[in-house]
Write an enzyme that holds these catalytic residues in place. Structure first.
Site, short mmCIF file in Angstrom:
data_model
loop_
_atom_site.label_atom_id
_atom_site.label_comp_id
_atom_site.label_asym_id
_atom_site.label_seq_id
_atom_site.Cartn_x
_atom_site.Cartn_y
_atom_site.Cartn_z
N ARG A 1 -6.44 2.94 6.14
CA ARG A 1 -5.11 2.69 6.70
C ARG A 1 -4.78 3.65 7.83
NH1 ARG A 1 -2.88 0.01 1.85
NH2 ARG A 1 -0.77 -0.69 2.21
N ARG B 1 7.52 -11.62 -3.66
CA ARG B 1 6.22 -11.39 -4.33
C ARG B 1 6.42 -10.96 -5.78
NH1 ARG B 1 1.76 -7.59 -1.62
NH2 ARG B 1 3.39 -5.99 -1.69
N LYS C 1 -3.78 -10.03 2.13
CA LYS C 1 -5.07 -9.36 1.89
C LYS C 1 -5.49 -9.49 0.42
CE LYS C 1 -3.60 -5.32 3.23
NZ LYS C 1 -2.19 -5.71 3.52
N ARG D 1 7.52 0.35 5.33
CA ARG D 1 6.08 0.05 5.26
C ARG D 1 5.62 -0.69 6.51
NH1 ARG D 1 6.25 -3.16 0.11
NH2 ARG D 1 4.00 -3.44 0.33
N ARG E 1 7.30 -5.45 -7.49
CA ARG E 1 6.97 -4.06 -7.15
C ARG E 1 8.20 -3.33 -6.63
NH1 ARG E 1 1.52 -4.29 -3.54
NH2 ARG E 1 2.65 -2.61 -2.51
P1 ADP Z 1 -1.04 -8.05 0.90
O1 ADP Z 1 -2.11 -7.81 -0.14
O2 ADP Z 1 -1.60 -8.19 2.28
O3 ADP Z 1 0.09 -7.07 0.83
P2 ADP Z 1 -0.43 -10.37 -0.76
O4 ADP Z 1 -1.76 -11.03 -0.89
O5 ADP Z 1 0.09 -9.61 -1.91
O6 ADP Z 1 -0.39 -9.48 0.59
O7 ADP Z 1 0.62 -11.52 -0.36
C1 ADP Z 1 2.01 -11.21 -0.19
C2 ADP Z 1 2.86 -12.40 -0.66
O8 ADP Z 1 2.67 -13.49 0.22
C3 ADP Z 1 2.52 -12.89 -2.06
O9 ADP Z 1 3.73 -13.29 -2.68
C4 ADP Z 1 1.60 -14.09 -1.80
O10 ADP Z 1 1.69 -15.05 -2.85
C5 ADP Z 1 2.14 -14.63 -0.49
N1 ADP Z 1 1.11 -15.19 0.42
C6 ADP Z 1 -0.16 -14.74 0.60
N2 ADP Z 1 -0.81 -15.47 1.52
C7 ADP Z 1 0.09 -16.41 1.96
C8 ADP Z 1 0.04 -17.48 2.92
N3 ADP Z 1 -1.08 -17.73 3.64
N4 ADP Z 1 1.14 -18.23 3.11
C9 ADP Z 1 2.28 -17.98 2.39
N5 ADP Z 1 2.40 -17.00 1.47
C10 ADP Z 1 1.32 -16.22 1.25
P1 AMP Z 2 -0.60 -1.87 -1.06
O1 AMP Z 2 -0.72 -2.29 -2.49
O2 AMP Z 2 -1.89 -2.00 -0.29
O3 AMP Z 2 0.58 -2.52 -0.35
O4 AMP Z 2 -0.29 -0.30 -1.10
C1 AMP Z 2 0.88 0.21 -1.73
C2 AMP Z 2 1.12 1.65 -1.33
O5 AMP Z 2 0.03 2.48 -1.79
C3 AMP Z 2 1.22 1.94 0.17
O6 AMP Z 2 2.53 1.69 0.67
C4 AMP Z 2 0.85 3.43 0.21
O7 AMP Z 2 1.94 4.24 -0.25
C5 AMP Z 2 -0.24 3.52 -0.85
N1 AMP Z 2 -1.59 3.28 -0.28
C6 AMP Z 2 -2.43 2.25 -0.56
N2 AMP Z 2 -3.57 2.35 0.15
C7 AMP Z 2 -3.45 3.47 0.91
C8 AMP Z 2 -4.28 4.10 1.88
N3 AMP Z 2 -5.46 3.60 2.21
N4 AMP Z 2 -3.81 5.23 2.47
C9 AMP Z 2 -2.62 5.76 2.12
N5 AMP Z 2 -1.78 5.22 1.25
C10 AMP Z 2 -2.18 4.07 0.63
#
Ligand code: ADP
Ligand code: AMP
Length: 209
Positions: A88, A122, A13, A164, A153
């Site tokens: 969410r 990541r 995302k 999660r 993270r």
């Molecule tokens: P989200 O925001 O949904 O939690 P991220 O955008 O942070 O996910 O992506 C999670 C990890 O996966 C990061 O390390 C990113 O570089 C990698 N990633 C994102 N999209 C892809 C993809 N299409 N294929 C492989 N790895 C990906």
């Molecule tokens: P993310 O960066 O989207 O993976 O979010 C990291 C963490 O932030 C999640 O595991 C939750 O603890 C909190 N968080 C982010 N967005 C929300 C949401 N919309 N509702 C509740 N908790 C959230």
């Protein structure tokens, strides 16, 4: 266009939202980034949210709804935005309906095994929100966009990742049916590579514009 990005942690995302926002010149609103900054700065919201975020639980709906209300009221949201990580829960989605008109929900579908691989490798920039993966970083330890040192993270450790994913399946996945029922859902195969996912999303968004 007002867009929601929906999908499990690690679906891509943030990666896709950042690119799409640059292309469309609209803000990316990542509630995870907002919370991480609040925790780092030890604001009142940060202090309340810390334990939830670190354990992989959701932060209470009322806190998130307040954050989003304040953020969407800012001037830069007037030409559209991407919500990345919000809503969410169904109550969050219902609260959002009262303050915003969503045009499309972009769902990224990725299987759990790939999510675990992605999250365990990541690396993120806490300053600008850019996201990387160790498999393509090489020796680089700083952000390509802003120069900040990249970090892993705390909630990307295997035990918290499992929590999660459970939280996603039980509390967030019901939003798929919620938005499908409203005719807003567009689902993308998030298992493709980053460029292919981006091309599919942009194709759909351009057709809707
Ligand atoms: P989200 O925001 O949904 O939690 P991220 O955008 O942070 O996910 O992506 C999670 C990890 O996966 C990061 O390390 C990113 O570089 C990698 N990633 C994102 N999209 C892809 C993809 N299409 N294929 C492989 N790895 C990906
Ligand atoms: P993310 O960066 O989207 O993976 O979010 C990291 C963490 O932030 C999640 O595991 C939750 O603890 C909190 N968080 C982010 N967005 C929300 C949401 N919309 N509702 C509740 N908790 C959230």
């Amino acid at each position: 266009m007002n867009i929601i990005f929906l999908g499990p942690p690690g679906a891509g995302k943030g990666t896709q939202a950042q690119r799409v926002c640059e292309e469309l010149n609209i803000p990316q609103i990542s509630t995870g980034d907002i919370l991480r900054r609040a925790i780092k700065e030890e604001t009142p919201v940060g202090l309340k949210a810390k334990a939830f975020v670190e354990s992989g639980a959701l932060v209470p709906d009322e806190i998130l709804v307040e954050i989003i209300k304040d953020r969407l009221a800012q001037d830069d949201c007037s030409k559209g935005y991407i919500l990345d990580g919000f809503p969410r829960t169904v109550p969050q989605a219902e609260a959002l309906e009262k303050i915003a008109k969503i045009d499309v929900v972009v769902e990224l579908a990725v299987d759990d095994e790939a999510l675990i691989r992605r999250l365990s490798g990541r690396r993120v920039c806490l300053k600008c929100g850019a996201t990387y993966h160790v498999s393509t970083l090489g020796d680089r330890t700083t952000c390509e966009k802003c120069g900040e040192t990249l970090i892993q993270r705390k909630d990307d450790n295997p035990e918290t990742v499992k929590n999660r994913l459970d939280v996603y399946h039980s509390q967030t996945a019901p939003l798929i049916a919620f938005y499908e029922g409203k005719g807003l859902l567009k689902t993308f195969d998030g298992m493709q590579d980053i460029d292919a996912v981006y091309a599919s999303i942009m194709g759909t968004l351009r057709a809707l514009a």
